[in-house]
Design an enzyme around this catalytic site. Structure first.
Site, PDB file in Angstrom:
ATOM      1  N   GLU A   1      42.277   8.111 -20.805  1.00 35.33           N
ATOM      2  CA  GLU A   1      43.724   8.315 -20.983  1.00 35.33           C
ATOM      3  C   GLU A   1      44.521   7.352 -20.117  1.00 35.33           C
ATOM      4  O   GLU A   1      45.502   6.740 -20.570  1.00 35.33           O
ATOM      5  CB  GLU A   1      44.117   9.739 -20.588  1.00 35.33           C
ATOM      6  CG  GLU A   1      43.612  10.832 -21.491  1.00 35.33           C
ATOM      7  CD  GLU A   1      44.030  12.187 -20.970  1.00 35.33           C
ATOM      8  OE1 GLU A   1      45.097  12.276 -20.347  1.00 35.33           O
ATOM      9  OE2 GLU A   1      43.292  13.153 -21.195  1.00 35.33           O
TER      10      GLU A   1
ATOM     11  N   GLU B   1      35.920  15.552 -24.914  1.00 36.97           N
ATOM     12  CA  GLU B   1      36.443  16.906 -24.774  1.00 36.97           C
ATOM     13  C   GLU B   1      35.880  17.884 -25.792  1.00 36.97           C
ATOM     14  O   GLU B   1      35.591  19.036 -25.462  1.00 36.97           O
ATOM     15  CB  GLU B   1      37.981  16.891 -24.868  1.00 36.97           C
ATOM     16  CG  GLU B   1      38.685  16.446 -23.595  1.00 36.97           C
ATOM     17  CD  GLU B   1      38.749  14.946 -23.437  1.00 36.97           C
ATOM     18  OE1 GLU B   1      39.425  14.473 -22.507  1.00 36.97           O
ATOM     19  OE2 GLU B   1      38.113  14.222 -24.237  1.00 36.97           O
TER      20      GLU B   1
END
Length: 286
Positions: free
Chosen positions: A131, A151
């Site tokens: 990110e 994730e």
């Protein structure tokens, strides 16, 4: 060359390291190598304090972020996350995501910084580590770096960066973004550069930081006013659905207005006419 005048960054824990490897350049290193630089609330607070200070320090024009040890950043501390979930912390987590306007590590959604940020990816980057990379302006990675958005393999959703899914989709396209997000499998730095398009340079491990510093050198050869106004234009474009709206918003921005009246615009034009290299000054504070 070391910075000419002593700089006083904010006090911070030993979970990050701050240095000034050359004039106008801030180097911020994540410093939890035994935990692969997994992000903690303390690290996030430290990074935010240092980057907020960096934003407002006229003599610093470029930041480089990197990790100590064999990883860039392993993402969130999943052990701490599990403890929060087990104690009913889901609502607090969602609230923190909404209120944390700078995103994961105070970098992944950061919009306030008009100065270039270079990621020097010295090893693995996972989840929130990716990110942060996606919101950097230039990215240098080691040949052996692996990057993943895993994730879904842990039953969580890749929302900590807020814009990560739409940003990756814009950069790589829907299908390649889906490959990273839905499979959760690591990709190589080479693939991140050539297939997915979010790494600029892939180099041997020993050359990651020197290459990032060389890019910083190239940036600081340019007018800091012009560079910061240009980055603001890129940030505005990332949030705007209309080219015309983005152009007007950029022209009206503080960075653009400053660039048009700065000493540096006069110096650049003078230097061109006099056939010499320009001598830039620190921008005025906004």
């Amino acid at each position: 060359m070391a910075h000419e005048t002593p700089l006083q960054p904010p006090a911070h824990s030993d979970e990050i390291k701050v240095s000034f490897p050359k004039n106008h350049v801030l180097l911020l290193a994540f410093n939890r190598p035994k935990s692969l630089n997994a992000m903690t609330p303390t690290m996030t607070d430290d990074i935010k304090a240092v980057l907020d200070w960096f934003d407002n320090e006229p003599s610093l024009w470029v930041a480089i972020i990197t990790g100590q040890g064999r990883a860039f950043c392993a993402g969130a501390d999943l052990v701490a996350w599990h403890k929060r979930q087990s104690s009913g912390g889901a609502d607090a987590d969602q609230k923190a995501l909404i209120e944390g306007v700078d995103g994961f590590g105070s970098i992944s959604r950061r919009y306030s910084t008009c100065k270039p940020i270079i990621a020097a990816v010295n090893g693995g980057a996972y989840g929130g580590g990716v990110e942060m990379i996606l919101n950097c302006d230039l990215v240098v990675a080691s040949e052996d770096a692996k990057l993943a958005l895993p994730e879904v393999k842990r039953g969580v959703v890749a929302v900590q960066g807020g814009k990560r899914m739409p940003r990756l989709s814009r950069i790589a396209g829907h299908q390649l973004a889906s490959e990273m997000l839905l499979l959760g499998k690591p990709i190589t730095a080479k693939d991140a550069a050539t297939r997915f398009g979010f790494i600029n340079k892939v180099v041997p491990s020993a050359n990651v930081l020197p290459t990032a510093l060389a890019l910083a050198d190239e940036i600081i050869e340019n007018s800091p006013d012009a560079v910061q106004s240009t980055k603001r234009a890129l940030l505005i474009a990332s949030r705007s659905g209309s080219v015309e709206e983005a152009v007007v918003a950029h022209i009206s921005s503080k960075e653009s207005k400053r660039a048009f009246v700065s000493e540096n615009i006069q110096e650049g034009l003078r230097a061109f006419n006099e056939k010499r290299k320009p001598s830039w000054k620190n921008p005025a504070k906004l």
